[in-house]
Design a protein around this motif. Structure first.
Motif, PDB file in Angstrom:
ATOM      1  N   ALA A 126       4.614  -6.351  -8.090  1.00 61.30           N
ATOM      2  CA  ALA A 126       3.924  -5.097  -7.788  1.00 61.30           C
ATOM      3  C   ALA A 126       4.826  -3.879  -7.867  1.00 61.30           C
ATOM      4  N   ASP A 127       6.120  -4.086  -8.150  1.00 61.25           N
ATOM      5  CA  ASP A 127       7.047  -2.958  -8.289  1.00 61.25           C
ATOM      6  C   ASP A 127       7.679  -2.927  -9.679  1.00 61.25           C
ATOM      7  N   GLU A 128       7.004  -3.515 -10.654  1.00 60.73           N
ATOM      8  CA  GLU A 128       7.522  -3.566 -12.022  1.00 60.73           C
ATOM      9  C   GLU A 128       6.566  -2.841 -12.962  1.00 60.73           C
ATOM     10  N   ILE A 129       7.138  -2.028 -13.851  1.00 64.65           N
ATOM     11  CA  ILE A 129       6.321  -1.214 -14.751  1.00 64.65           C
ATOM     12  C   ILE A 129       7.078  -1.054 -16.071  1.00 64.65           C
ATOM     13  N   PHE A 130       6.383  -1.205 -17.175  1.00 57.05           N
ATOM     14  CA  PHE A 130       7.016  -1.051 -18.475  1.00 57.05           C
ATOM     15  C   PHE A 130       7.203   0.425 -18.829  1.00 57.05           C
ATOM     16  N   THR A 133      -3.588  -3.050   0.903  1.00 55.66           N
ATOM     17  CA  THR A 133      -3.211  -3.525  -0.425  1.00 55.66           C
ATOM     18  C   THR A 133      -4.422  -4.018  -1.219  1.00 55.66           C
ATOM     19  N   ALA A 134      -5.244  -4.866  -0.624  1.00 51.90           N
ATOM     20  CA  ALA A 134      -6.400  -5.420  -1.334  1.00 51.90           C
ATOM     21  C   ALA A 134      -7.369  -4.313  -1.755  1.00 51.90           C
ATOM     22  N   ASP A 135      -7.567  -3.325  -0.889  1.00 52.47           N
ATOM     23  CA  ASP A 135      -8.475  -2.220  -1.218  1.00 52.47           C
ATOM     24  C   ASP A 135      -7.959  -1.413  -2.408  1.00 52.47           C
ATOM     25  N   ILE A 136      -6.648  -1.203  -2.475  1.00 54.01           N
ATOM     26  CA  ILE A 136      -6.057  -0.464  -3.595  1.00 54.01           C
ATOM     27  C   ILE A 136      -6.273  -1.232  -4.899  1.00 54.01           C
ATOM     28  N   CYS A 137      -6.106  -2.553  -4.854  1.00 50.74           N
ATOM     29  CA  CYS A 137      -6.328  -3.367  -6.053  1.00 50.74           C
ATOM     30  C   CYS A 137      -7.752  -3.201  -6.562  1.00 50.74           C
ATOM     31  N   ARG A 138      -8.722  -3.283  -5.664  1.00 55.37           N
ATOM     32  CA  ARG A 138     -10.124  -3.157  -6.066  1.00 55.37           C
ATOM     33  C   ARG A 138     -10.420  -1.752  -6.586  1.00 55.37           C
ATOM     34  N   GLU A 139      -9.864  -0.745  -5.925  1.00 56.68           N
ATOM     35  CA  GLU A 139     -10.143   0.646  -6.303  1.00 56.68           C
ATOM     36  C   GLU A 139      -9.559   0.986  -7.678  1.00 56.68           C
ATOM     37  N   VAL A 140      -8.270   0.698  -7.869  1.00 53.05           N
ATOM     38  CA  VAL A 140      -7.601   1.105  -9.108  1.00 53.05           C
ATOM     39  C   VAL A 140      -8.103   0.299 -10.305  1.00 53.05           C
ATOM     40  N   LEU A 141      -8.430  -0.971 -10.082  1.00 55.27           N
ATOM     41  CA  LEU A 141      -8.853  -1.831 -11.189  1.00 55.27           C
ATOM     42  C   LEU A 141     -10.372  -1.890 -11.326  1.00 55.27           C
ATOM     43  N   GLY A 192       0.794  -1.224   0.000  1.00 60.30           N
ATOM     44  CA  GLY A 192       0.000   0.000   0.000  1.00 60.30           C
ATOM     45  C   GLY A 192       0.822   1.268   0.000  1.00 60.30           C
ATOM     46  N   ARG A 193       1.972   1.281   0.638  1.00 59.12           N
ATOM     47  CA  ARG A 193       2.795   2.480   0.732  1.00 59.12           C
ATOM     48  C   ARG A 193       3.915   2.496  -0.303  1.00 59.12           C
ATOM     49  N   ARG A 194       3.906   1.540  -1.208  1.00 64.18           N
ATOM     50  CA  ARG A 194       4.991   1.469  -2.193  1.00 64.18           C
ATOM     51  C   ARG A 194       4.481   1.878  -3.575  1.00 64.18           C
ATOM     52  N   PHE A 195       4.590   1.012  -4.553  1.00 69.48           N
ATOM     53  CA  PHE A 195       4.346   1.396  -5.948  1.00 69.48           C
ATOM     54  C   PHE A 195       3.065   0.809  -6.532  1.00 69.48           C
ATOM     55  N   LEU A 196       2.285   0.110  -5.721  1.00 74.81           N
ATOM     56  CA  LEU A 196       1.155  -0.643  -6.243  1.00 74.81           C
ATOM     57  C   LEU A 196       0.166   0.240  -6.998  1.00 74.81           C
ATOM     58  N   ARG A 197      -0.203   1.357  -6.439  1.00 74.56           N
ATOM     59  CA  ARG A 197      -1.195   2.227  -7.086  1.00 74.56           C
ATOM     60  C   ARG A 197      -0.667   2.721  -8.434  1.00 74.56           C
ATOM     61  N   GLN A 198       0.557   3.210  -8.470  1.00 68.45           N
ATOM     62  CA  GLN A 198       1.169   3.695  -9.712  1.00 68.45           C
ATOM     63  C   GLN A 198       1.247   2.588 -10.762  1.00 68.45           C
ATOM     64  N   VAL A 199       1.658   1.405 -10.331  1.00 68.56           N
ATOM     65  CA  VAL A 199       1.827   0.278 -11.248  1.00 68.56           C
ATOM     66  C   VAL A 199       0.484  -0.149 -11.844  1.00 68.56           C
ATOM     67  N   LEU A 200      -0.527  -0.303 -11.003  1.00 68.61           N
ATOM     68  CA  LEU A 200      -1.836  -0.753 -11.494  1.00 68.61           C
ATOM     69  C   LEU A 200      -2.498   0.294 -12.389  1.00 68.61           C
ATOM     70  N   GLN A 201      -2.331   1.573 -12.064  1.00 67.94           N
ATOM     71  CA  GLN A 201      -2.889   2.615 -12.923  1.00 67.94           C
ATOM     72  C   GLN A 201      -2.289   2.564 -14.320  1.00 67.94           C
ATOM     73  N   THR A 202      -1.025   2.212 -14.409  1.00 64.83           N
ATOM     74  CA  THR A 202      -0.389   2.063 -15.721  1.00 64.83           C
ATOM     75  C   THR A 202      -0.881   0.815 -16.427  1.00 64.83           C
ATOM     76  N   HIS A 203      -0.940  -0.305 -15.726  1.00 67.08           N
ATOM     77  CA  HIS A 203      -1.331  -1.565 -16.350  1.00 67.08           C
ATOM     78  C   HIS A 203      -2.781  -1.553 -16.833  1.00 67.08           C
ATOM     79  N   ARG A 204      -3.637  -0.811 -16.176  1.00 69.79           N
ATOM     80  CA  ARG A 204      -5.043  -0.863 -16.559  1.00 69.79           C
ATOM     81  C   ARG A 204      -5.287  -0.260 -17.951  1.00 69.79           C
ATOM     82  N   GLN A 205      -4.288   0.425 -18.514  1.00 65.43           N
ATOM     83  CA  GLN A 205      -4.428   0.966 -19.868  1.00 65.43           C
ATOM     84  C   GLN A 205      -4.580  -0.140 -20.911  1.00 65.43           C
ATOM     85  N   TYR A 206      -4.016  -1.324 -20.636  1.00 70.54           N
ATOM     86  CA  TYR A 206      -3.950  -2.340 -21.689  1.00 70.54           C
ATOM     87  C   TYR A 206      -4.381  -3.742 -21.256  1.00 70.54           C
ATOM     88  N   ILE A 207      -4.623  -3.984 -19.970  1.00 73.80           N
ATOM     89  CA  ILE A 207      -5.019  -5.330 -19.557  1.00 73.80           C
ATOM     90  C   ILE A 207      -6.531  -5.513 -19.691  1.00 73.80           C
TER      91      ILE A 207
END
Length: 594
Positions: A456-460, A406-414, A377-392
């Motif tokens: 959760a800390d990897e981004i293209f 963490t689980a709440d961020i996954c549900r919110e961003v996706l 939750g305090r790391r890169f998850l929100r940034q990473v998921l916001q990027t991935h949702r463009q194409y998944i």
């Protein structure tokens, strides 16, 4: 070797690893070059895997041209298809070495110019004459390419950094809207005949004796991380004070894909200046080089054709095209006339509608993102998921015992994207193979087509979003591998003897095959996030880059160091020296350019 003192002497150099049918058209193009006022010699390096291509080069060398033909001694595979080309670091610097050999030969034999050209280009006959006449020390002739199917035609030249095709002053902060405006302005300018100063160029480049004497070279610039030998050549030239130019009077034709061969006959018609080239255009249109007339024999003159009058008329054979017709056939839009704003708007709307219709008619395969997360939750998850949702298209996530949001961020961003979230009450990471098998089983339940397995800390890098569709539509490949860069802060990645992951390719994108028997590595640590036998499937390398952000903060590095020393204190499953290097105070860092 000819050594006339009265004429300008040019060495044409080309490293050649090419398909025979494309190579034949390239060699034909070289023979069409007009040479009035200069002498032209050839230095060709045969790096082919296909023996048919090597035989074509031998025939070319034996045909009366002044040719120095050299075997490379390599047998590297260069993977390309009708979508894109796949390079790796070894191939890049091998080609750089070839080009440096050509520079040394031009210098040793006192040539006035070295003309470096890729073997998938078709030239206008006046190209070399014109480039020499410009008087520039380094100048490329422009060519235009769709780097991915369905995208804009772009020139091979750029203004700054790795491939930025817009004007910008140092330190100037531009909005995305302004970047887009300047990008289209740059493309429009290069569609007008002229000579323009640029920041980078390649593949069709004339280099003067003076530039070579000043130090022009394809040696790697060690403190630059840009991909491709041409970028290092251009950076060195700029540092030496040699300006770089592109000419747009005689655009070359780039045979980037086999399907581009259909354009050769049209291109020859466009740049032909007499009936000889018109005849060759007809031969090129059949996919063959111009052939000699058949010999007279007992069968010659028989049949219906022999009954026709010997003389020809305007009705016999195809009529030569006008320049306007040839341009219309070769390009869907004019390259040499700047459109009005209203014309640009109409064309942009039509292109958007066509692209939308094409995408709707041909459904892209489903892309399933999968990852394991824990207290992110305090790391890169929100940034990473916001990027991935463009194409998944969906996500399968294992929450391995998180005690934060963490689980709440996954549900919110996706939100709006199908999400299968599995929560482990007790973490399984102490036995990673068990955790990865659980992750795999949950993904398979979703009936995946393509699986993108990331942490959760990897981004293209940004261009992945535009390129992913073409990867997913690649029928001949089931696995794509990418380079992973370990970031040590927001703008630098680490590179030393312990941190070199970006120098190799790793699997992250896999097509799921129901009929394939997947096997797993049972190591409790570093077992791999995908089955270990996936390289039995057809696979390709991609030059798209993956950023690993997990090392980019000192507190995260300390946390990982303590975890590795707890779970694997003797380095039984990893590399203990690398574990210890995590806390180095002054590691070697390399700047990243998007």
């Amino acid at each position: 070797m000819s050594k006339s003192k009265n004429k300008t002497r040019v060495l044409l150099g080309s490293p050649i690893h090419q398909k025979p049918h494309i190579l034949q058209q390239f060699l034909n193009s070289l023979l069409r070059l007009r040479r009035a006022g200069f002498e032209l010699d050839f230095y060709l390096i045969d790096d082919n895997e296909d023996e048919a291509s090597s035989r074509l080069l031998e025939t070319f060398a034996a045909s009366g041209n002044e040719v120095f033909l050299q075997s490379s001694g390599f047998h590297d595979a260069y993977i390309r298809n009708d979508t894109t080309h796949f390079w790796n670091s070894n191939l890049v610097w091998k080609v750089a070495g070839f080009k440096n050999l050509m520079i040394r030969r031009a210098e040793a034999f006192d040539y006035d110019y070295l003309f470096l050209i890729d073997s998938d280009l078709i030239l206008h006959p006046d190209t070399l004459l014109h480039l020499i006449g410009t008087g520039r020390d380094i100048i490329s002739e422009v060519f235009w390419t769709q780097w991915q199917p369905g995208t804009l035609l772009q020139p091979q030249v750029w203004m700054h950094d790795e491939y930025n095709q817009w004007e910008a002053e140092p330190g100037e902060q531009l909005s995305q809207e302004e970047i887009n405006r300047r990008f289209h302005q740059f493309l429009a300018k290069l569609q007008q005949p002229g000579i323009y100063e640029v920041g980078g160029l390649g593949a069709c480049t004339l280099v003067s004796r003076g530039a070579i004497a000043a130090g022009a070279s394809y040696d790697r610039v060690r403190n630059i991380s840009y991909w491709g030998e041409d970028r290092h050549f251009c950076i060195r030239a700029a540092a030496l004070g040699i300006p770089l130019y592109v000419d747009t009077h005689y655009p070359a034709l780039h045979l980037y894909r086999d399907s581009d061969l259909d354009k050769v006959a049209d291109f020859i018609r466009l740049c032909s200046a007499g009936p000889g080239l018109e005849a060759e255009a007809e031969a090129a249109g059949t996919g063959a080089a111009a052939a000699p007339e058949p010999e007279t024999g007992k069968d010659a003159g028989t049949g219906a054709a022999a009954e026709q009058p010997a003389q020809s008329s305007e009705q016999d054979g195809p009529k030569p095209w006008t320049e306007a017709e040839a341009r219309r056939r070769l390009h869907k839009e004019p390259l040499f006339r700047e459109e009005s704003d209203s014309e640009k708007a109409v064309r942009a709307a039509a292109e958007f509608a066509a692209a939308f219709t094409e995408r709707a008619a041909s459904r892209r395969p489903k892309l399933t993102l999968t990852m394991v997360v824990k207290n992110e939750g305090r790391r890169f998850l929100r940034q990473v998921l916001q990027t991935h949702r463009q194409y998944i298209d969906e996500a399968v996530i294992i929450d391995d015992g998180s005690t934060d949001d963490t689980a709440d961020i996954c549900r919110e961003v996706l939100q709006g994207i199908p999400l299968h979230l599995v929560r482990n009450s007790v973490s399984k990471f102490s036995n990673e193979s068990e955790l990865r098998k659980q992750q795999w089983d949950e993904v398979v339940k979703s009936s995946p087509e393509w699986i993108l397995s990331l942490d959760a800390d990897e981004i293209f890098e940004e261009r992945f979003a535009g390129d992913i569709d073409s990867l997913l539509r690649e029928d001949s490949c089931d696995l794509f591998c990418f380079r992973l860069f370990d970031f040590w802060d927001d703008r630098h990645y680490r590179e030393d003897r312990y941190w070199r992951s970006h120098l190799s390719y790793r699997p992250f994108l896999l097509r799921y095959r129901e009929d394939f028997n997947y096997e797993w590595n049972d190591l409790p640590q570093h077992c791999g996030r995908l089955p270990e036998n996936i390289f039995e499937l057809p696979h390709l390398l991609s030059n798209l880059r993956l950023k690993h952000l997990g090392w980019s903060r000192p507190e995260y590095r300390l946390d990982k160091y303590l975890r590795y020393m707890l779970l694997d204190p003797d380095g039984q499953y990893g590399w203990k020296e690398q574990y210890l290097s995590i806390l180095d105070q002054h590691p070697n860092l390399v700047p990243w350019t998007e």
